[in-house]
Structures are given as structure tokens and as C-alpha cells.
Design an enzyme around this catalytic site. Structure first.
Site, PDB file in Angstrom:
ATOM      1  N   ASP A 108       0.722  -1.561   0.243  1.00 42.07           N
ATOM      2  CA  ASP A 108       0.202  -0.324   0.065  1.00 42.07           C
ATOM      3  C   ASP A 108       0.794   1.060  -0.112  1.00 42.07           C
ATOM      4  OD1 ASP A 108      -2.450   1.168   0.277  1.00 42.07           O
ATOM      5  OD2 ASP A 108      -2.950   1.241   1.510  1.00 42.07           O
ATOM      6  N   LYS A 130       1.559   4.982  -0.920  1.00 39.77           N
ATOM      7  CA  LYS A 130       1.296   5.832  -1.802  1.00 39.77           C
ATOM      8  C   LYS A 130       2.042   7.080  -0.961  1.00 39.77           C
ATOM      9  CE  LYS A 130      -2.995   4.863   0.412  1.00 39.77           C
ATOM     10  NZ  LYS A 130      -4.331   4.631   0.199  1.00 39.77           N
ATOM     11  N   ASN A 163       1.165   7.296   2.788  1.00 46.66           N
ATOM     12  CA  ASN A 163       1.238   6.640   3.485  1.00 46.66           C
ATOM     13  C   ASN A 163       2.755   6.800   3.740  1.00 46.66           C
ATOM     14  OD1 ASN A 163      -1.070   5.569   4.361  1.00 46.66           O
ATOM     15  ND2 ASN A 163      -0.959   3.532   2.796  1.00 46.66           N
ATOM     16  N   ASP A 213       1.988   2.941   7.836  1.00 41.71           N
ATOM     17  CA  ASP A 213       1.203   1.232   7.143  1.00 41.71           C
ATOM     18  C   ASP A 213       1.088   0.029   6.774  1.00 41.71           C
ATOM     19  OD1 ASP A 213      -1.781   1.353   6.912  1.00 41.71           O
ATOM     20  OD2 ASP A 213      -1.809   2.564   5.927  1.00 41.71           O
ATOM     21  N   THR A 273      -4.692   0.799  -2.660  1.00 39.75           N
ATOM     22  CA  THR A 273      -5.782   1.655  -3.250  1.00 39.75           C
ATOM     23  C   THR A 273      -5.712   2.192  -5.139  1.00 39.75           C
ATOM     24  OG1 THR A 273      -4.808   2.615  -1.274  1.00 39.75           O
ATOM     25  CG2 THR A 273      -5.771   4.172  -3.049  1.00 39.75           C
TER      26      THR A 273
HETATM   27  P1  ADP Z   1      -4.354   4.004   8.325  1.00 34.67           P
HETATM   28  O1  ADP Z   1      -4.178   2.376   8.119  1.00 34.67           O
HETATM   29  O2  ADP Z   1      -5.726   3.950   9.268  1.00 34.67           O
HETATM   30  O3  ADP Z   1      -4.461   4.425   7.064  1.00 34.67           O
HETATM   31  P2  ADP Z   1      -1.837   4.873   8.340  1.00 34.67           P
HETATM   32  O4  ADP Z   1      -0.815   4.124   9.828  1.00 34.67           O
HETATM   33  O5  ADP Z   1      -2.414   5.163   7.732  1.00 34.67           O
HETATM   34  O6  ADP Z   1      -3.692   4.329   9.712  1.00 34.67           O
HETATM   35  O7  ADP Z   1      -2.405   6.791   9.442  1.00 34.67           O
HETATM   36  C1  ADP Z   1      -3.370   7.590   9.215  1.00 34.67           C
HETATM   37  C2  ADP Z   1      -2.689   8.262   8.863  1.00 34.67           C
HETATM   38  O8  ADP Z   1      -2.617   9.330   9.884  1.00 34.67           O
HETATM   39  C3  ADP Z   1      -2.047   8.954   7.732  1.00 34.67           C
HETATM   40  O9  ADP Z   1      -2.026   8.373   6.742  1.00 34.67           O
HETATM   41  C4  ADP Z   1      -0.875   9.948   8.564  1.00 34.67           C
HETATM   42  O10 ADP Z   1      -1.845  11.699   8.213  1.00 34.67           O
HETATM   43  C5  ADP Z   1      -1.520   9.867  10.406  1.00 34.67           C
HETATM   44  N1  ADP Z   1      -0.246   9.581  10.630  1.00 34.67           N
HETATM   45  C6  ADP Z   1      -0.106   8.281  10.791  1.00 34.67           C
HETATM   46  N2  ADP Z   1       0.999   7.611  12.173  1.00 34.67           N
HETATM   47  C7  ADP Z   1       1.689   8.978  11.818  1.00 34.67           C
HETATM   48  C8  ADP Z   1       3.120   9.530  12.940  1.00 34.67           C
HETATM   49  N3  ADP Z   1       3.808   8.936  12.861  1.00 34.67           N
HETATM   50  N4  ADP Z   1       2.528  10.528  12.611  1.00 34.67           N
HETATM   51  C9  ADP Z   1       2.366  11.621  12.207  1.00 34.67           C
HETATM   52  N5  ADP Z   1       0.732  10.872  11.840  1.00 34.67           N
HETATM   53  C10 ADP Z   1       0.833  10.136  11.159  1.00 34.67           C
HETATM   54 MG    MG Z   2      -2.782   4.756   5.773  1.00 36.84          MG
END
Ligand code: ADP
Ligand code: MG
Length: 389
Positions: free
Chosen positions: A151, A153, A156, A169, A188
């Protein structure tokens, strides 16, 4: 760390949520996923900031909480295998409860590469080289551990305080033994590789592997350079067909200013046949990353010509400045008209028309008087006095 831990199949500790709130103070929301919220949080003891991904095990309509729990445990397991690389997100802490799982990550204050790109529209070749090298180095580390991300992109890919990449992610990531294949459709749409789509279309599809991440990197790199993705179409079916056929182009005008090396690397990532696609090690050795010095001194006829045109235009503008009248301030003109070049010419011409007959041949003195530009003090005061009335 967790690699050697036994696969704990018992239900999570009910007090784990309390454990999280005892240690961390949750703050504002940083981002959201389908069944997770990511919040900034502060370690109460050290004051250090982190990002907590709070996964609601009961939130998804399609998966029961047991499946969600298993999926999250898999994500944690993979996160622990890929941790310890500068361009991969660091998992700090985990808390499990019946209803929620808390994953505490290092904080990436600059958020998603996606939002950064939106704010700057496109990245220069230099910036793209900087970001893509880090992404490929992270992917190399992941692939070397026989893991496929699935995934990749700009949403992420996070950016830390120094605008360095942190791949995050790992929700869809899987461990793959040599030669093993995956068949499920996940990721995606705009970033899906043709072989992933084929699994969904044909019974006898051969499956897919790590190469899908390289395809996604090609899509990301294309998007960074010109701001729009290679396979976008209003109708998703047409977009998917274009992906299957590897139909994209460098025809838009934005590409005319972009050199051959990045285009070549994108072409090698967006090869429909995964066996012929470039792998991550080869990508890191591509001239786009390795010939900076050579490229700087390379002769580019078009760039040279454009530069010459700009120089000539600038010269003409500078020359014309001489003939461009300076802006005329009416106050200034009233107060001291003789100081203004154009008015001075008019005044002199008038003065000569009226008093020219005074100028006697051989007498320089009264000619000079006609150019006298300091008003006589008494006359000047009288004039100002009248103006004020
Ligand atoms: P999901 O699996 O639900 O997509 P993600 O791990 O991609 O979850 O996290 C969702 C969003 O949260 C990310 O796209 C980013 O905007 C924010 N995010 C996640 N981890 C961090 C981090 N370590 N620091 C800042 N923002 C984060
Ligand atoms: Mg994500």
C-alpha cells in the site's frame, strides 16, 4: 524484539487501555483510517511527543473484532521486523484491550508526503531524487526481509522534522517466502499493479509478489514530478484498463522541462510484466540517483537556448529603461518641477521661446541663467504661501 515472541492468542488485557492513558496524554487528531484514529500524544514522564494509532476493534462493519485483532497483530509483527531503519516508522509502544489497540509511533510532525505535495503542487527533479532515494532505500530494507508493503502511496509516506521519509501503514504488508505469491486484491486503486488486478479478473492468474511495490513507486515518482498521477481517469474502469495495459504518457507540457533520467526510471518501474520490471536494488543504481555530477555538466541545447533568450530579453529591458519616463509624482512636480527631467525639457523649451532673444552670442553668462533651476528664495516662499491659501 517481537520476532521471537510466541504468538499470543489469548484475549488482550482489559486494563491495557488504562495503561496507555496512564503513560500518555492524547492530544489532537493527526489523521484517520477506516477504523483507526491517529492522535498526537505526550509521554507524561518524559514530555516527549509521539503519534498514537488508536484502532477501534468494533468499528469495522465488515470484519468482526477477532479478525481486526488478528490483522493488527500481524501489522505489529511486521512493524517489529522492519523497525530500525531511518526511513521506516519506529513503533515505540503497544497496548491491547478488548475494544481498542494503541500503537505508539515516533511523531512525524510534517505529516503525509501527500499533503506536502498538495502544498507545493510539484517537486523539482532534485527534490524528487532526494525523496525517491529514501523511499527506495526503505523499500530495499523491507524487501530484503521478504516483506511486501502493498500500500505504498504518498498518504502512507510521512515526513519527519528534517523532511526525511518515514514509510508507514503496514496494515496490508505480508511476509513472503522465496517464490511465494499473493492473490488477494488490496491496496489503493490508482497504485495497483497490473498483476494484482489480474488476480481479481482471471482464475488462473499467476499471483503477485514484491514487484507490486516497485510499480507503486513508479506511480509515486510520476506524481511527485508533475503533480498528477499516471493512471487517473474519471471513470475508474477506464483507469483500471489503462493500468492493465500500462497506458500512460509523458506528453503533457510539464514533462518537456524534465530530463530523460527520471522518465527512464519511471518507465522501468511501470513495466506491465513484473518479471521485466526493475527491482529496488537496480532502481537505486539507476543513473537518476548516480550521475548528478555528469548531468550538471551535460550540454542541453534547449536549456541553453532558453537561457540565451532570457538574457537578450533582460538586456533589451535594461536598455529601454533609459527611455522609460520615471513615474511622475504630482506633489513633487508642483514643488520642484525643474527636477523632473521631462518637465525640465518643457520648461527650458518655453524659457527659450520667451527669453531666447536675451541670450547674446558670446555671452555665456545669461544663457546659463536660463538654466537656473533654484527658485529665488523670496519668489519660492511667495509661491508656497499662495498655494496654501
Ligand atoms: P490507516 O491504516 O488507517 O490508513 P495510517 O497508519 O496510514 O492508518 O495512519 C493514518 C494517518 O494518520 C496517516 O496517513 C497520517 O496522516 C497520520 N499518521 C499516522 N502515523 C503518524 C505519525 N507517526 N506521525 C504523524 N502522523 C501520522
Ligand atoms: Mg494509511
Amino acid at each position: 524484539m517481537a520476532k521471537d515472541e510466541p504468538d499470543d492468542d489469548t484475549l488482550p488485557d482489559k486494563d491495557a487501555a488504562k495503561g496507555f492513558y496512564a503513560k500518555y496524554e492524547p492530544k489532537e487528531v493527526l489523521g484517520r483510517g477506516i477504523s483507526s484514529v491517529v492522535r498526537r500524544c505526550i509521554d507524561k514522564e518524559t514530555g516527549k511527543e509521539y503519534a498514537a494509532k488508536i484502532i477501534d476493534l468494533g468499528a469495522s462493519e465488515h470484519n468482526d473484532s477477532r479478525q481486526m485483532l488478528e490483522a493488527t497483530r500481524q501489522e505489529i509483527n511486521i512493524l517489529r521486523q522492519v523497525m530500525g531503519h531511518p526511513y521506516i516508522i519506529e513503533l515505540q509502544d503497544v497496548f491491547e484491550s478488548d475494544a481498542f489497540i494503541f500503537l505508539v509511533f515516533e511523531l512525524c510532525r510534517h505529516g503525509e508526503l501527500f499533503d506536502y505535495l498538495t502544498s507545493v503542487v510539484t517537486l523539482s527533479e532534485k527534490k524528487t531524487r532526494y525523496i525517491m532515494r529514501q523511499i527506495f532505500e526503505g523499500v530495499d530494507y523491507i524487501h530484503a526481509r521478504n516483506i511486501v508493503h502493498r500500500d505504498l502511496k504518498p498518504e502512507n509516506i510521512l515526513l519527519d522534522d528534517s523532511l526525511n521519509v518515514k514509510i508507514t501503514d503496514f496494515g496490508f504488508a505480508r511476509h513472503l517466502n522465496d517464490g511465494a505469491k499473493l492473490y488477494d486484491l488490496c491496496g489503493t486503486p490508482g497504485y495497483l499493479a497490473p498483476e494484482t488486478l489480474k488476480c481479481n479478473m482471471f482464475e488462473d492468474a499467476p499471483g503477485y509478489s514484491k514487484e507490486v511495490d516497485m510499480w507503486a513507486c513508479g506511480v509515486i515518482m510520476f506524481t511527485l514530478l508533475v503533480g498528477c498521477p499516471p493512471f487517473w481517469h474519471r471513470k475508474q474502469m477506464i483507469m483500471l484498463r489503462n493500468i492493465m495495459e500500462g497506458k500512460y504518457s509523458f506528453m503533457s507540457p510539464e514533462w518537456s522541462d524534465i530530463s530523460e533520467d527520471p522518465k527512464d526510471l519511471i518507465r522501468k518501474c511501470l513495466v506491465v510484466d513484473p518479471e521485466k520490471r526493475i527491482n529496488v536494488r537496480e532502481a537505486l543504481k539507476h543513473p537518476f540517483f548516480n550521475t548528478v555530477m555528469r548531468r550538471q555538466s551535460q550540454f542541453n541545447a534547449k536549456k541553453k537556448f532558453q537561457f540565451a533568450i532570457l538574457t537578450v530579453r533582460a538586456m533589451i529591458r535594461i536598455q529601454r529603461l533609459r527611455y522609460t519616463p520615471e513615474p511622475l509624482d504630482i506633489e513633487e512636480a508642483l514643488r520642484d518641477p525643474y527636477r523632473v527631467k521631462v518637465l525640465r525639457k518643457v520648461i527650458d523649451a518655453c524659457a527659450f521661446r520667451v527669453y531666447g532673444h536675451w541670450v547674446k552670442k558670446g555671452e555665456g553668462q545669461n544663457r546659463a541663467a536660463l538654466f537656473e533651476n533654484q527658485p529665488k528664495v523670496e519668489l519660492h516662499n511667495l509661491y508656497i504661501h499662495q498655494l496654501q491659501k
